[in-house]
Design an enzyme around this catalytic site. Structure first.
Site, mmCIF file in Angstrom:
data_model
loop_
_atom_site.group_PDB
_atom_site.id
_atom_site.type_symbol
_atom_site.label_atom_id
_atom_site.label_comp_id
_atom_site.label_asym_id
_atom_site.label_seq_id
_atom_site.Cartn_x
_atom_site.Cartn_y
_atom_site.Cartn_z
ATOM 1 N N HIS A 131 34.143 40.621 37.803
ATOM 2 C CA HIS A 131 32.968 40.683 38.683
ATOM 3 C C HIS A 131 31.718 40.107 38.029
ATOM 4 O O HIS A 131 30.751 39.777 38.729
ATOM 5 C CB HIS A 131 32.726 42.121 39.155
ATOM 6 C CG HIS A 131 32.125 43.037 38.139
ATOM 7 N ND1 HIS A 131 32.875 43.923 37.402
ATOM 8 C CD2 HIS A 131 30.840 43.232 37.747
ATOM 9 C CE1 HIS A 131 32.084 44.615 36.598
ATOM 10 N NE2 HIS A 131 30.841 44.205 36.791
ATOM 11 N N ASP A 141 40.041 43.425 37.139
ATOM 12 C CA ASP A 141 38.648 43.115 36.816
ATOM 13 C C ASP A 141 38.526 42.557 35.405
ATOM 14 O O ASP A 141 37.654 42.959 34.636
ATOM 15 C CB ASP A 141 37.744 44.335 36.987
ATOM 16 C CG ASP A 141 36.266 43.940 37.123
ATOM 17 O OD1 ASP A 141 35.995 42.730 37.286
ATOM 18 O OD2 ASP A 141 35.398 44.819 37.041
ATOM 19 N N GLY A 156 24.753 45.448 33.334
ATOM 20 C CA GLY A 156 24.602 44.474 32.256
ATOM 21 C C GLY A 156 25.552 44.736 31.113
ATOM 22 O O GLY A 156 25.874 43.837 30.341
ATOM 23 N N ASN A 157 26.031 45.984 30.988
ATOM 24 C CA ASN A 157 27.053 46.315 29.998
ATOM 25 C C ASN A 157 28.427 45.833 30.420
ATOM 26 O O ASN A 157 29.353 45.792 29.598
ATOM 27 C CB ASN A 157 27.129 47.829 29.768
ATOM 28 C CG ASN A 157 26.143 48.328 28.732
ATOM 29 O OD1 ASN A 157 25.169 48.971 29.075
ATOM 30 N ND2 ASN A 157 26.376 48.024 27.466
ATOM 31 N N SER A 158 28.601 45.514 31.695
ATOM 32 C CA SER A 158 29.914 45.107 32.195
ATOM 33 C C SER A 158 30.472 43.948 31.387
ATOM 34 O O SER A 158 29.795 42.943 31.163
ATOM 35 C CB SER A 158 29.813 44.699 33.667
ATOM 36 O OG SER A 158 29.532 45.796 34.478
ATOM 37 N N ALA A 215 32.449 49.931 34.562
ATOM 38 C CA ALA A 215 31.872 50.613 35.721
ATOM 39 C C ALA A 215 31.192 51.903 35.296
ATOM 40 O O ALA A 215 31.449 52.442 34.219
ATOM 41 C CB ALA A 215 32.951 50.915 36.763
ATOM 42 N N ILE A 216 30.309 52.393 36.167
ATOM 43 C CA ILE A 216 29.626 53.660 35.939
ATOM 44 C C ILE A 216 29.623 54.465 37.232
ATOM 45 O O ILE A 216 29.831 53.929 38.323
ATOM 46 C CB ILE A 216 28.165 53.461 35.478
ATOM 47 C CG1 ILE A 216 27.366 52.669 36.534
ATOM 48 C CG2 ILE A 216 28.096 52.794 34.125
ATOM 49 C CD1 ILE A 216 25.894 52.553 36.216
ATOM 50 N N LEU A 252 58.880 45.521 42.000
ATOM 51 C CA LEU A 252 60.017 46.432 41.979
ATOM 52 C C LEU A 252 60.521 46.679 43.394
ATOM 53 O O LEU A 252 61.724 46.814 43.620
ATOM 54 C CB LEU A 252 59.625 47.749 41.315
ATOM 55 C CG LEU A 252 60.718 48.794 41.121
ATOM 56 C CD1 LEU A 252 61.851 48.221 40.274
ATOM 57 C CD2 LEU A 252 60.153 50.036 40.455
ATOM 58 N N GLY A 253 59.600 46.750 44.358
ATOM 59 C CA GLY A 253 60.000 46.900 45.757
ATOM 60 C C GLY A 253 60.123 48.329 46.219
ATOM 61 O O GLY A 253 61.053 48.667 46.961
#
Length: 457
Positions: free
Chosen positions: A111, A141, A213-215, A232-233, A270-271
């Site tokens: 992201h 992500d 900004g830490n992402s 995320a937070i 795997l189904g």
């Protein structure tokens, strides 16, 4: 303020003095003043790892959100609204970690670089390098960038599976665009899932401050090893309230390796469809287990069907590793490459069975809309039949702005459920119906919580 630091310093000193743990932190250096008592500090550790954490700046253009009614081609033509979609420029910032300095690979969040036309990586020494996107996987992500490998410093990768609740960790990144920042905390929980943040979730939860900004930044242990990618937070104000999440490096490494090798993630299949094992279900199924994933459906012709799995089976381990939940099983299989062989331990009617099967590639997972119909050109379509989604149909994964599909009114996220009033549950269904259909085609679309019809072509 000085009094509030005393417990933390005492805890750090105790952790450093404990020789029995293999992951105990390095001893604290002697006081600069020459005093006999050492001063607990993370400065030597951070001096080693900070050069491996980078700031990332991105810029690009995104389509401007419009009233859904104005996305209808009829209304656009009636009111004379230009077909070319409106767009605006955007600028964003995030973080990344140099994981392979010899080849210039940087890992970050998907992201962070979403919709980016230009990506710039800034090193701790102030250098700015143009970055190229190697590959991105929104489901986990994770994205991988590549920069010129000139004087880069990397970081050692740890093993997130060894983390325990209470272990000290340091989060490093670029919060609010302030520049490189380090915060200390502990592992608050492991194996967090079901949050609806990503498609595949197995988060490390930490109270080390993580902010916008830490992402994409680093979560490191007290040996300076990378154990997670901050992503995320949870915070009502958009800031840290002590609940942050990081992607375990074990999971991120699997994705990163595939992105570097193939440019994409080639997930296996795997189904089966599964649900959580509850005490009530365990009693009803006659199995003595408190953790696992209950098979609720076995898809015809799938690897699971060929291996003899049945509805009601409880999968308790994969290759000897316990399965904690349905999400855990999905993660383990979804991150395996097609063609790999896995051994499953299964409980059926109170008896344990071992099943070996080869993970296969998903059936036709994506298709270019233009290969099916001229009016669908510019759309990327995805088959939902193997994803475990209850709502069946063909998903519109992406639509290029200004393309025929865009002008016809299709948008990313739409799910095509019927064509000319004939239900479609897969890309093969869609292709069959479109080939025999006339002009125009009548598509039934599910968009969010609404349904609508589009006449295209």
């Amino acid at each position: 303020m000085r009094r509030s630091l005393v417990p933390l310093l005492v805890l750090l000193a105790l952790a450093q003095a404990r020789p029995v743990r293999a992951d105990a932190p390095p001893p604290a250096p002697a006081s600069p003043s020459g005093d006999a008592a050492p001063v607990p500090t993370l400065a030597p550790l951070l001096k080693r790892v900070l050069p491996a954490v980078v700031n990332i700046a991105v810029s690009g253009k995104v389509a401007v959100q419009q009233n859904p009614m104005l996305q209808d081609p009829f209304f656009r033509r009636f009111f004379g609204i230009p077909d070319q979609p409106l767009s605006r420029e955007f600028h964003a910032a995030g973080s990344g970690v140099i994981v392979d300095p010899a080849r210039g690979y940087v890992i970050t969040n998907s992201h962070v670089i979403q919709h980016a036309d230009q990506i710039t990586v800034q090193l701790r020494d102030g250098r700015r390098l143009d970055a190229k996107l190697v590959g991105s996987d929104p489901e986990v992500d994770v994205a991988v960038l590549r920069v010129k490998p000139d004087g880069l410093q990397g970081i050692d990768l740890g093993e997130s599976r060894q983390l325990q609740v209470g272990d000290y960790v340091v989060a490093i990144g670029n919060p609010f665009g302030l520049g490189q920042t380090a915060t200390l905390g502990i592992v608050s929980a492991v194996g967090r899932s079901g949050l609806g943040i990503e498609g595949y979730e197995d988060f490390i939860q930490t109270d080390a401050s993580i902010n916008p900004g830490n992402s994409g930044g680093a979560l490191v242990d007290l040996h300076g090893r990378l154990v997670g990618i901050n992503t995320a937070i949870v915070g009502p104000s958009g800031g840290s309230v002590g609940i942050g999440f990081a992607i375990p490096i074990d999971m991120a490494r699997e994705v990163m390796d595939q992105l570097i090798r193939y440019g994409e993630v080639r997930r296996g299949r795997l189904g089966v469809e599964v649900q959580e094992l509850t005490p009530e279900l365990a009693k009803g199924l006659g199995v003595a287990a408190d953790r696992g994933a209950v098979v609720t459906r076995v898809m015809k012709g799938s690897p699971a069907a060929e291996a003899g799995l049945r509805s009601g089976d409880v999968v308790t381990s994969v290759d000897g590793q316990p399965v904690r939940s349905a999400a855990d099983l999905r993660n383990r299989i979804g991150l395996r490459r097609a063609g790999e062989t896995v051994k499953l331990e299964v409980l059926r009617a109170g008896k344990t069975r071992e099943v070996e099967t080869r993970i296969t590639a998903p059936r036709l997972a994506r298709a270019k809309g233009g290969s099916l119909h001229a009016a669908l050109a510019g759309a990327t379509l995805g088959d939902q039949s193997d994803t475990g989604e209850r709502a069946k149909g063909v998903k519109v994964i992406d639509v290029a702005p200004g393309s025929p599909a865009w002008e016809e009114g299709l948008r990313a996220g739409d799910v095509i459920t019927s064509v000319d009033r004939e239900p479609v549950e897969s890309l093969s269904d869609l292709e069959r119906v479109v080939r025999k259909g006339g002009k125009p085609l009548l598509l039934e679309i599910v968009r969010g919580d609404e349904s609508l019809f589009l006449s295209i072509g």
